[in-house]
Design an enzyme around this catalytic site. Sequence first.
Site, PDB file in Angstrom:
ATOM      1  N   LYS A   6      29.279  33.938  17.054  1.00 50.11           N
ATOM      2  CA  LYS A   6      29.596  35.348  17.303  1.00 50.11           C
ATOM      3  C   LYS A   6      28.560  36.246  16.644  1.00 50.11           C
ATOM      4  O   LYS A   6      28.154  37.262  17.210  1.00 50.11           O
ATOM      5  CB  LYS A   6      31.003  35.672  16.779  1.00 50.11           C
ATOM      6  CG  LYS A   6      32.108  35.106  17.658  1.00 50.11           C
ATOM      7  CD  LYS A   6      33.458  35.145  16.967  1.00 50.11           C
ATOM      8  CE  LYS A   6      34.522  34.473  17.814  1.00 50.11           C
ATOM      9  NZ  LYS A   6      35.811  34.376  17.130  1.00 50.11           N
ATOM     10  N   GLN A  50      39.229  36.169  11.895  1.00 47.78           N
ATOM     11  CA  GLN A  50      39.165  34.823  12.469  1.00 47.78           C
ATOM     12  C   GLN A  50      40.417  34.026  12.100  1.00 47.78           C
ATOM     13  O   GLN A  50      40.671  33.771  10.923  1.00 47.78           O
ATOM     14  CB  GLN A  50      37.899  34.100  11.975  1.00 47.78           C
ATOM     15  CG  GLN A  50      37.665  32.749  12.617  1.00 47.78           C
ATOM     16  CD  GLN A  50      37.399  32.863  14.125  1.00 47.78           C
ATOM     17  OE1 GLN A  50      36.508  33.579  14.549  1.00 47.78           O
ATOM     18  NE2 GLN A  50      38.182  32.166  14.923  1.00 47.78           N
ATOM     19  N   ASP A  73      39.806  41.715  19.489  1.00 47.17           N
ATOM     20  CA  ASP A  73      40.492  40.532  20.025  1.00 47.17           C
ATOM     21  C   ASP A  73      41.651  40.929  20.935  1.00 47.17           C
ATOM     22  O   ASP A  73      42.208  40.073  21.636  1.00 47.17           O
ATOM     23  CB  ASP A  73      41.058  39.685  18.871  1.00 47.17           C
ATOM     24  CG  ASP A  73      40.128  38.541  18.481  1.00 47.17           C
ATOM     25  OD1 ASP A  73      39.312  38.126  19.331  1.00 47.17           O
ATOM     26  OD2 ASP A  73      40.225  38.072  17.330  1.00 47.17           O
TER      27      ASP A  73
END
Length: 234
Positions: A6, A50, A73
């Site tokens: 990422k 995460q 997200d």
Amino acid sequence: MYVRNKRRDCDEIGVYSREYALPEKTTQEELEKLIDELNADEKISGILVQLPLPSHLDEKAVINRINPKKDVDAFHPSNVGKIMIGDYDLLPCTPAGVMELIEEAGTKVEGKKCVVVGRSNIVGKPQAMLLLHKNGTVTICHSKTKNLAEECRSADILVAAVGRAKLITADMVKPGATVIDVGMNRDENGKLCGDVDFENVKEVAGAITPVPGGVGPMTRAVLMRNTVTTAKLK
Ligand code: NDP
């Protein structure tokens, strides 16, 4: 691996990024304080925690703490609710990436029988909703589904998001179906593989995604798109 990739993606497209690799013993208060700081930080438009978090941390509370406008997200309940009613700015990265793959394969969703195997909040459920928004007729399967093979065989579009190596075998796939494999597993030799028995299913399917190199990179691409969207929202 995810985090490293990422960051690479951010560098590649010119997005400024910061990584906070916190110690495992970080408390709920410390983590929420950091999120509050990032929520208030003018330089930051997107925040990603995460998952999964260590078990002493309350994952739900952490996600709820993120400013929904910075929620790249799209896991915050307010973004999830917006997806439900079809009025959204941000879509969860994996299901949105799957929709791109289906479209790129030239498969029209409208009127098609779609089967999603898996009902997690981050993949299965939003996936079903996105297919529904595109006028698919959607069935969601899970661990309590009776006759999984039969359900799968009825699908024009089959999305597997389970986490079981090679659960979907060739006899479970309708000839010509579009098969999307979200799963990320290790096979008996420790090799990365999906939920679909790729080698055999590819002989039956009309289109199929490999693992690795299918849904994973597409997920990251949507993450970058969401990051640009949050910058615009800001
Ligand atoms: P979860 O473990 O949260 O959900 C798995 C789902 O599969 C559950 O709904 C479960 O049913 C269902 N299930 C389990 N066993 C069976 C079975 N035998 N038959 C039918 N359904 C079953 O996983 P996630 O949704 O988070 O992830 C799924 C997979 O996708 C994982 O391999 C994960 O690593 C991968 N993944 C890949 C991403 C990518 O970018 N490529 C991103 C996110 C995930 P029940 O609800 O009844 O327990």
